[in-house]
Design an enzyme around this catalytic site. Structure first.
Site, mmCIF file in Angstrom:
data_model
loop_
_atom_site.group_PDB
_atom_site.id
_atom_site.type_symbol
_atom_site.label_atom_id
_atom_site.label_comp_id
_atom_site.label_asym_id
_atom_site.label_seq_id
_atom_site.Cartn_x
_atom_site.Cartn_y
_atom_site.Cartn_z
ATOM 1 C CE LYS A 1 -6.896 -8.125 -7.827
ATOM 2 N NZ LYS A 1 -5.500 -7.543 -7.338
ATOM 3 N NE ARG B 1 -4.601 -12.894 -3.444
ATOM 4 C CZ ARG B 1 -5.118 -11.357 -3.417
ATOM 5 N NH1 ARG B 1 -6.537 -11.716 -3.767
ATOM 6 N NH2 ARG B 1 -4.706 -10.375 -3.392
ATOM 7 N NE ARG C 1 -4.650 -1.034 -1.629
ATOM 8 C CZ ARG C 1 -5.028 -1.967 -2.084
ATOM 9 N NH1 ARG C 1 -5.457 -2.567 -3.130
ATOM 10 N NH2 ARG C 1 -4.378 -2.878 -1.467
ATOM 11 N NE ARG D 1 -5.062 -3.734 1.955
ATOM 12 C CZ ARG D 1 -5.749 -4.386 0.701
ATOM 13 N NH1 ARG D 1 -6.659 -4.372 0.454
ATOM 14 N NH2 ARG D 1 -4.720 -5.789 0.566
ATOM 15 N NE ARG E 1 -0.823 -7.058 -0.539
ATOM 16 C CZ ARG E 1 -0.527 -5.702 -0.527
ATOM 17 N NH1 ARG E 1 -0.797 -4.788 -0.069
ATOM 18 N NH2 ARG E 1 -1.568 -5.251 -1.340
HETATM 19 P P1 ADP Z 1 -6.295 -4.290 -5.916
HETATM 20 O O1 ADP Z 1 -8.001 -4.437 -5.864
HETATM 21 O O2 ADP Z 1 -5.966 -4.951 -7.668
HETATM 22 O O3 ADP Z 1 -5.307 -4.545 -5.772
HETATM 23 P P2 ADP Z 1 -7.089 -1.360 -6.171
HETATM 24 O O4 ADP Z 1 -8.171 -0.753 -7.031
HETATM 25 O O5 ADP Z 1 -7.525 -1.318 -4.478
HETATM 26 O O6 ADP Z 1 -6.444 -2.690 -6.551
HETATM 27 O O7 ADP Z 1 -6.044 0.423 -6.397
HETATM 28 C C1 ADP Z 1 -4.496 -0.034 -6.328
HETATM 29 C C2 ADP Z 1 -4.481 1.881 -5.814
HETATM 30 O O8 ADP Z 1 -4.428 1.751 -7.265
HETATM 31 C C3 ADP Z 1 -5.131 2.510 -5.412
HETATM 32 O O9 ADP Z 1 -5.303 3.936 -5.145
HETATM 33 C C4 ADP Z 1 -6.327 3.221 -6.630
HETATM 34 O O10 ADP Z 1 -6.854 4.453 -6.383
HETATM 35 C C5 ADP Z 1 -5.044 3.801 -7.477
HETATM 36 N N1 ADP Z 1 -5.861 2.549 -8.928
HETATM 37 C C6 ADP Z 1 -6.969 2.016 -9.089
HETATM 38 N N2 ADP Z 1 -6.878 1.768 -10.488
HETATM 39 C C7 ADP Z 1 -6.088 3.000 -11.139
HETATM 40 C C8 ADP Z 1 -5.967 3.087 -12.853
HETATM 41 N N3 ADP Z 1 -6.479 2.983 -13.658
HETATM 42 N N4 ADP Z 1 -5.135 4.275 -12.612
HETATM 43 C C9 ADP Z 1 -4.296 5.015 -11.687
HETATM 44 N N5 ADP Z 1 -4.262 5.075 -10.236
HETATM 45 C C10 ADP Z 1 -5.163 3.764 -10.152
HETATM 46 P P1 AMP Z 2 -6.742 -8.391 -1.492
HETATM 47 O O1 AMP Z 2 -8.039 -7.320 -0.261
HETATM 48 O O2 AMP Z 2 -6.886 -8.725 -2.863
HETATM 49 O O3 AMP Z 2 -5.537 -7.910 -1.769
HETATM 50 O O4 AMP Z 2 -6.619 -9.773 -0.427
HETATM 51 C C1 AMP Z 2 -5.294 -9.280 1.252
HETATM 52 C C2 AMP Z 2 -5.355 -10.292 1.712
HETATM 53 O O5 AMP Z 2 -5.741 -11.030 1.963
HETATM 54 C C3 AMP Z 2 -3.626 -10.596 0.054
HETATM 55 O O6 AMP Z 2 -2.560 -10.538 0.362
HETATM 56 C C4 AMP Z 2 -4.033 -12.377 1.107
HETATM 57 O O7 AMP Z 2 -3.513 -12.738 1.817
HETATM 58 C C5 AMP Z 2 -5.152 -12.457 2.024
HETATM 59 N N1 AMP Z 2 -6.649 -13.326 0.402
HETATM 60 C C6 AMP Z 2 -7.426 -12.656 -0.388
HETATM 61 N N2 AMP Z 2 -7.644 -13.074 -1.589
HETATM 62 C C7 AMP Z 2 -7.129 -14.011 -1.257
HETATM 63 C C8 AMP Z 2 -7.148 -15.733 -1.839
HETATM 64 N N3 AMP Z 2 -8.030 -16.056 -3.173
HETATM 65 N N4 AMP Z 2 -6.173 -16.722 -1.407
HETATM 66 C C9 AMP Z 2 -5.369 -15.939 -0.531
HETATM 67 N N5 AMP Z 2 -5.481 -15.279 0.357
HETATM 68 C C10 AMP Z 2 -6.584 -14.551 0.038
#
Ligand code: ADP
Ligand code: AMP
Length: 206
Positions: free
Chosen positions: A13, A88, A122, A152, A163
């Site tokens: 995302k 969420r 990541r 993170r 999660r």
């Molecule tokens: P989210 O925001 O949904 O938690 P991220 O965009 O941060 O996910 O992506 C999670 C991990 O996966 C990161 O290390 C990113 O570089 C990698 N990633 C994201 N999209 C892809 C893809 N299409 N193919 C392979 N790796 C990806």
């Molecule tokens: P993310 O960066 O989207 O992976 O979110 C990291 C963490 O923030 C999640 O695991 C939750 O603990 C909190 N969080 C982010 N967005 C929300 C949401 N819409 N509702 C509740 N908790 C959230």
């Protein structure tokens, strides 16, 4: 254009939101990023949110809804936005529907067996917000701005497992919610970043 990015943690995302935001010139609003900013600044919201985030749990709806309502009032939201990681829960989706009418919910659909590897590998840039995977990096500097990349705190096996459980129990039901509202668009997230991006962009430019 008001867009929601749905998908499990690690689905991509944030990666897509950064690219789409640049291309469409609308802000990328990540509730996770807002909470992390608050944690860094030590605000009351940050202190409260940290208790939940560190355990892989969701921050309570009332706190989350308040930060989103505040953020959506800002001037840069006039022409739309990309919501990443919000809503969420069903109550969050219902509260959002009271505030605004969204155009589409892009659901980045992915095989969950690859998510642990993605999240545990990541690396994030604290300066420019870029997100990378360790397997594509040669050192610990951001390839875009040179800042030192961070891991993170919640990207460890134990918290990631929690999660994903929380996602399946509380967030996955939003897929049928947005389908029933006629807003859902499924995107196959098991492809490379550029292919996923093209599918999202084609839908948003329709
Ligand atoms: P989210 O925001 O949904 O938690 P991220 O965009 O941060 O996910 O992506 C999670 C991990 O996966 C990161 O290390 C990113 O570089 C990698 N990633 C994201 N999209 C892809 C893809 N299409 N193919 C392979 N790796 C990806
Ligand atoms: P993310 O960066 O989207 O992976 O979110 C990291 C963490 O923030 C999640 O695991 C939750 O603990 C909190 N969080 C982010 N967005 C929300 C949401 N819409 N509702 C509740 N908790 C959230």
């Amino acid at each position: 254009m008001k867009v929601i990015l749905l998908g499990a943690p690690g689905a991509g995302k944030g990666t897509q939101a950064i690219k789409l935001s640049r291309e469409l010139n609308i802000p990328h609003i990540s509730t996770g990023d807002i909470f992390r900013e608050n944690i860094k600044e030590g605000t009351p919201v940050g202190v409260r949110a940290k208790e939940f985030i560190d355990k892989g749990m969701l921050v309570p709806d009332e706190i989350t809804l308040e930060i989103v309502a505040e953020r959506l009032k800002k001037d840069d939201c006039t022409n739309g936005y990309l919501l990443d990681g919000f809503p969420r829960t069903l109550p969050q989706a219902q509260a959002l529907a009271e505030l605004v009418e969204i155009d589409v919910a892009l659901n980045i659909d992915i095989d969950q067996s690859i998510l642990k590897e993605r999240l545990c590998g990541r690396r994030c840039c604290p300066e420019c917000g870029g997100t990378y995977h360790v397997k594509h990096l040669t050192g610990d500097a951001c390839p875009v701005c040179g800042a030192k990349l961070i891991i993170r705190k919640d990207d460890n096996v134990e918290t990631v497992t929690k999660r994903l459980e929380v996602y399946n129990a509380q967030t996955a039901p939003l897929i049928s919610y947005y389908e029933s509202c006629g807003k859902l668009f499924n995107v196959d997230g098991n492809r490379d970043v550029e292919e996923v991006f093209k599918t999202c962009l084609d839908r948003l430019k329709e």
